[in-house]
Scaffold this motif. Structure first.
Motif, PDB file in Angstrom:
ATOM      1  N   ASP A  18       0.819  -1.217   0.000  1.00  0.00           N
ATOM      2  CA  ASP A  18       0.000   0.000   0.000  1.00  0.00           C
ATOM      3  C   ASP A  18       0.856   1.272   0.000  1.00  0.00           C
ATOM      4  O   ASP A  18       0.498   2.268   0.628  1.00  0.00           O
ATOM      5  N   ASN A  50      -2.761  -4.799  -0.991  1.00  0.00           N
ATOM      6  CA  ASN A  50      -4.099  -4.892  -1.601  1.00  0.00           C
ATOM      7  C   ASN A  50      -4.518  -3.591  -2.291  1.00  0.00           C
ATOM      8  O   ASN A  50      -5.350  -3.598  -3.185  1.00  0.00           O
ATOM      9  N   HIS A  51      -3.929  -2.460  -1.890  1.00  0.00           N
ATOM     10  CA  HIS A  51      -4.242  -1.201  -2.572  1.00  0.00           C
ATOM     11  C   HIS A  51      -3.449  -1.041  -3.874  1.00  0.00           C
ATOM     12  O   HIS A  51      -3.884  -0.362  -4.785  1.00  0.00           O
ATOM     13  N   HIS A 125       1.611  -8.804   3.883  1.00  0.00           N
ATOM     14  CA  HIS A 125       0.623  -7.729   3.928  1.00  0.00           C
ATOM     15  C   HIS A 125      -0.766  -8.273   4.258  1.00  0.00           C
ATOM     16  O   HIS A 125      -1.160  -9.322   3.761  1.00  0.00           O
ATOM     17  N   ASP A 162      -0.215  -2.946   6.242  1.00  0.00           N
ATOM     18  CA  ASP A 162      -1.683  -2.813   6.161  1.00  0.00           C
ATOM     19  C   ASP A 162      -2.203  -1.982   7.325  1.00  0.00           C
ATOM     20  O   ASP A 162      -2.938  -1.030   7.137  1.00  0.00           O
TER      21      ASP A 162
HETATM   22 MN   LIG Z   1      -3.759  -2.996   2.917  1.00  0.00          MN
END
Ligand SMILES: [Mn+2]
Length: 338
Positions: A18, A50-51, A125, A162
């Motif tokens: 991220d 995840n971003h 993450h 995260d």
């Molecule tokens: Mn994240």
């Protein structure tokens, strides 16, 4: 972070996901990040989270990033170990899509044999099970599995990303979220740090260094007297670097109309310089008293208006509330013209 890494003679910088808010960030954002990376003198390893997952639309595959990226900035593209200094290796579990089947770190933990004589650092993450009620959700990491990997000698340190607050995970001292270098919300209790990790033989020591400049301040304030209002004014004024502060006030208590007017003017002044503010007055009662209407120094039609507003306020109801607001506005305007 680059300056601190140089000062403390760190061998590299690791960001565990991220780094970018999304894969669709503005080209300017990417170009400016690269400008910042250019000033860093140690290698930088970026794990896709995840971003910013490493999919076909990844920011890390964008032409701006690929063409301008300095050679010392590395994307962790797969789980291949990377040597990061004599006797040390870094193994990351990058996110290859926004919603993978299971957290990528799980396969990595299962696949690796014990590290042997080499010191192995893991970059992962995602959220861990102790921080979510939905423990069975697909991408949640079980802390017990991380701790098992440490005790089996597969890793000597696990760096997680995260979570925004710097957080130690598990019973030992080898699993950490370093948190985000800047605070981004009120709910973060320990964000705005970078973490320096020192590994010397079998010893691991960690140190937190405050680097964030933004502050999110949340307070419950009891307002009843002139002193309370003055204390709040001073508190708002004493916040350092107010242009980088966001303030949330939960107000309670009861104020007279004129004190509420004073409070409102302090608030207006503070709002001009604060980066942002969220003020909840639902539990603050504004109750007119006699001195609100006397000693105002009005005469003629102004005095007659005060009397009419006061009658309406005393009658209460919706019209009373409107009259109260009108009276406070009237007070503010009259002070302004004085
Ligand atoms: Mn994240």
């Amino acid at each position: 972070m680059g300056r601190i890494a140089e000062e403390k003679q760190c061998q590299f910088i690791l960001a565990c996901g991220d780094s970018f808010e999304s894969n669709q960030v503005d080209r300017k954002t990417v170009a400016r990040a690269i400008e910042a990376f250019k000033e860093v003198t140690v290698p930088v390893y970026l794990l896709p989270g995840n971003h910013d997952p490493l999919n076909a639309a990844s920011v890390y595959c964008s032409s701006t990033f690929v063409e301008k990226k300095p050679a010392h900035v590395h994307i962790i593209e797969d789980t291949t170990p990377v040597q990061v200094g004599e006797g040390f290796e870094l193994v990351g579990a990058p996110w290859l899509s926004k919603r993978p089947n299971g957290n990528p770190i799980v396969d990595l933990l299962n696949a690796l044999p014990p590290a042997g004589s080499i010191k192995r650092i893991c970059a992962g993450h995602g959220i861990i099970d102790i921080f979510t009620p939905d423990k069975e959700a697909e991408n949640v990491i079980a802390v017990s599995k991380l701790e098992a990997a440490i005790s089996e000698g597969k890793f000597h340190f696990i760096a997680l990303g995260d979570r925004h607050s710097l957080t130690k995970v598990g019973s030992g001292d080898r699993i950490w979220y370093s948190g985000t270098p800047e605070s981004t919300d009120f709910c973060e209790d320990h964000s705005g740090f970078c973490q320096i990790v020192e590994m010397d033989g079998d010893d691991v020591t960690t140190e937190e260094v405050k680097i964030g400049k933004w502050r999110f301040i949340e307070e419950l304030v009891d307002l009843n007297t002139k002193d309370d209002v003055e204390a709040l004014r001073k508190k708002l004024e004493d916040i350092p670097n107010r242009e980088l502060a966001v303030v949330k006030l939960e107000l309670k208590g009861s104020l007279t109309l004129s004190l509420h007017g004073v409070f409102q003017s302090h608030l207006l002044a503070a709002r001009d310089v604060l980066a942002g503010s969220v003020i909840n007055e639902d539990n603050l009662l504004v109750i007119p008293n006699d001195t609100d209407f006397t000693d105002l120094g009005f005469s003629g039609f102004a005095d007659a208006t005060v009397k009419r507003l006061r009658d309406k306020i005393d009658q209460g109801g919706n019209e009373g509330a409107v009259a109260r607001d009108a009276f406070m506005l009237f007070l503010r305007l009259s002070k302004g013209s004085a």
